[in-house]
Design a protein around this motif. Structure first.
Motif, mmCIF file in Angstrom:
data_model
loop_
_atom_site.group_PDB
_atom_site.id
_atom_site.type_symbol
_atom_site.label_atom_id
_atom_site.label_comp_id
_atom_site.label_asym_id
_atom_site.label_seq_id
_atom_site.Cartn_x
_atom_site.Cartn_y
_atom_site.Cartn_z
ATOM 1 N N LYS A 76 14.378 24.396 12.116
ATOM 2 C CA LYS A 76 12.859 24.360 11.530
ATOM 3 C C LYS A 76 11.988 24.625 12.746
ATOM 4 O O LYS A 76 12.291 24.417 13.923
ATOM 5 N N VAL A 77 10.879 25.163 12.371
ATOM 6 C CA VAL A 77 9.529 25.515 13.410
ATOM 7 C C VAL A 77 8.334 25.232 12.871
ATOM 8 O O VAL A 77 8.148 25.414 11.607
ATOM 9 N N VAL A 78 7.430 24.815 13.604
ATOM 10 C CA VAL A 78 6.171 24.527 12.986
ATOM 11 C C VAL A 78 5.211 25.737 13.919
ATOM 12 O O VAL A 78 5.288 25.902 15.117
ATOM 13 N N LEU A 79 4.333 26.419 13.202
ATOM 14 C CA LEU A 79 3.456 27.517 13.731
ATOM 15 C C LEU A 79 2.056 26.997 13.407
ATOM 16 O O LEU A 79 1.490 26.969 12.265
ATOM 17 N N ASP A 80 1.236 26.888 14.547
ATOM 18 C CA ASP A 80 -0.213 26.439 14.407
ATOM 19 C C ASP A 80 -1.016 27.791 14.524
ATOM 20 O O ASP A 80 -0.824 28.552 15.302
ATOM 21 N N ILE A 81 -1.917 27.941 13.480
ATOM 22 C CA ILE A 81 -2.484 29.248 13.658
ATOM 23 C C ILE A 81 -4.152 28.729 13.298
ATOM 24 O O ILE A 81 -4.390 27.724 13.039
ATOM 25 N N LYS A 82 -4.991 30.093 13.387
ATOM 26 C CA LYS A 82 -6.234 29.905 13.130
ATOM 27 C C LYS A 82 -6.509 30.921 12.089
ATOM 28 O O LYS A 82 -5.980 32.050 12.112
ATOM 29 N N SER A 83 -7.227 30.780 11.043
ATOM 30 C CA SER A 83 -7.443 31.665 9.722
ATOM 31 C C SER A 83 -7.892 33.257 10.059
ATOM 32 O O SER A 83 -7.420 33.954 9.441
ATOM 33 N N LYS A 84 -8.600 33.007 11.179
ATOM 34 C CA LYS A 84 -9.417 34.363 11.651
ATOM 35 C C LYS A 84 -8.498 35.124 12.452
ATOM 36 O O LYS A 84 -8.866 36.171 12.851
ATOM 37 N N ASP A 85 -7.225 34.459 12.978
ATOM 38 C CA ASP A 85 -6.292 35.351 13.854
ATOM 39 C C ASP A 85 -5.345 35.820 13.128
ATOM 40 O O ASP A 85 -4.554 35.299 12.669
ATOM 41 N N MET A 86 -5.590 37.220 13.004
ATOM 42 C CA MET A 86 -4.611 38.092 12.211
ATOM 43 C C MET A 86 -3.326 38.115 12.753
ATOM 44 O O MET A 86 -2.325 38.727 12.282
ATOM 45 N N MET A 87 -3.296 37.815 13.998
ATOM 46 C CA MET A 87 -1.949 37.983 14.761
ATOM 47 C C MET A 87 -0.822 36.907 14.093
ATOM 48 O O MET A 87 0.451 37.158 14.409
ATOM 49 N N PHE A 88 -1.416 35.935 13.402
ATOM 50 C CA PHE A 88 -0.560 35.003 12.834
ATOM 51 C C PHE A 88 0.766 35.629 11.829
ATOM 52 O O PHE A 88 1.726 35.116 11.773
ATOM 53 N N LYS A 89 0.145 36.725 11.392
ATOM 54 C CA LYS A 89 1.086 37.349 10.469
ATOM 55 C C LYS A 89 2.484 38.067 11.134
ATOM 56 O O LYS A 89 3.623 38.094 10.758
ATOM 57 N N ARG A 90 1.989 38.444 12.344
ATOM 58 C CA ARG A 90 3.280 39.182 13.168
ATOM 59 C C ARG A 90 4.167 37.971 13.706
ATOM 60 O O ARG A 90 5.337 37.966 13.806
ATOM 61 N N TYR A 91 3.457 36.420 14.219
ATOM 62 C CA TYR A 91 4.242 35.663 14.613
ATOM 63 C C TYR A 91 4.931 35.181 13.400
ATOM 64 O O TYR A 91 6.337 34.905 13.628
ATOM 65 N N LEU A 92 4.549 35.148 12.217
ATOM 66 C CA LEU A 92 5.438 34.651 11.088
ATOM 67 C C LEU A 92 6.515 35.362 10.741
ATOM 68 O O LEU A 92 7.660 34.932 10.797
ATOM 69 N N ASN A 93 6.446 36.956 11.054
ATOM 70 C CA ASN A 93 7.433 37.755 10.972
ATOM 71 C C ASN A 93 8.543 37.689 11.743
ATOM 72 O O ASN A 93 9.727 37.633 11.499
#
Length: 330
Positions: A76-93
């Protein structure tokens, strides 16, 4: 394709997982008919093993692979994001490729669920199993099998061959079918899903021949880059009002032929083909640079040649790597 790791993942943990530890051990005699080797204490502690626990032992040619049979719980892992930071999609992938089985996404404001759902569709075998206003959990619902890797890899090669064939067909037409070209560009997303899945398999299980795991990761990266070049070429042709020259069409057809040669080399390596491919590559490089000099007034032609040269470089990188891999063990 480069692995992007969020700030909340320990660098120490990352380095331990990415770089394999190579150690030497001496075989110790144990009775008349048995031999034994000691196990590294760091590996014992990392997998929380103790005397009496069972290990899975798998023989692969000259390699013997030991795996901890004890189940230590989901990855498991937890990913903290901000909704306006589109880089989160790359982090997720990246986390998916890295091999995590459960990813909890937390957002300090409103969770961009639609975007997360769209990205989760690119993650073969994963689904969003729960969500609230500020968090969701993406979970792997399938077990990745090492045997699936080769099947997926071959599909990538075949999709790229299809993209080449259909692009050349459209370039040869007097009036390109804009919708068809956009459809060809869309094949890049299909290939990306396969690349991400195969990267995940390599990170979790390695390749069936361990010594080739790193090379297989390089192959995936280069194939993805070739697909990106074909996507960009397709979009260029679909959006441009100008036609490319017949010479540029011929250059693209030659590149398609080189990729077919590469496909043949990968699945049936032939040393005689190496020299032929080199001569074709040098000739095509020369043709493209001459055409660039003639195409100064046609931006579409120049950009198309740029994408062709990009693909040519990637094919060259792959072809170089096939030589040592094909000779291994001979």
């Amino acid at each position: 394709m480069y692995l992007t790791i969020p700030h909340n993942i320990s660098k120490k943990y990352l380095y331990q997982d990415i770089f394999r530890k190579h150690m030497r051990r001496k075989i110790v005699g144990q009775g008349h008919n048995s031999k034994a080797v000691t196990l590294p204490i760091s590996w014992i502690r990392e997998n929380k093993l103790s005397a009496g626990d069972e290990l899975e032992v798998e023989s692969q040619g000259k390699s013997l692979i030991l795996s901890a049979a004890k189940v230590t719980g989901p990855n498991k892992v937890v990913l903290d994001i901000k909704s306006k930071d589109m880089m989160f999609k790359r982090y997720l992938n990246s986390l998916y490729q890295f091999g995590y089985d459960e990813i909890e996404v937390r957002c300090e404001d409103e969770l961009p669920l639609n975007l997360i759902e769209s990205e989760a569709k690119e993650m073969i075998g994963c689904e969003i199993v729960s969500h609230t206003g500020k968090s969701c959990i993406i979970k792997s619902m399938a077990t990745e099998l090492s045997s699936e890797f080769d099947v997926m890899l071959k599909r990538m090669f075949l999709i790229i061959r299809m993209m080449f064939d259909e692009i050349v067909d459209e370039m040869q037409r007097k009036d390109c079918d804009k919708d068809k070209l956009q459809e060809i560009a869309g094949m890049e997303q299909i290939n990306n899903r396969l690349v991400y899945f195969c990267q995940r398999v390599l990170n979790k299980k390695g390749y069936k021949e361990p010594s080739k795991t790193t090379f297989m990761a390089i192959i995936l990266n280069e194939l993805e880059q070739i697909t990106d070049s074909l996507r960009d070429l397709s979009m260029l042709l679909s959006e441009s009002r100008d036609m490319v020259s017949k010479d540029t069409v011929r250059a693209c057809a030659k590149l398609s032929e080189l990729f077919r040669d590469l496909y043949g080399q990968f699945y049936s390596f032939d040393t005689k083909r190496v020299g032929k491919m080199k001569r074709k590559r040098i000739s095509l490089y020369s043709d493209c640079y001459k055409l660039l000099g003639k195409s100064k007034g046609n931006a579409t032609d120049m950009l198309a040649l740029h994408h062709i040269l990009e693909g040519l470089g990637r094919i060259h990188h792959l072809n170089i790597g096939l030589v040592p891999m094909s000779l291994e063990g001979k």
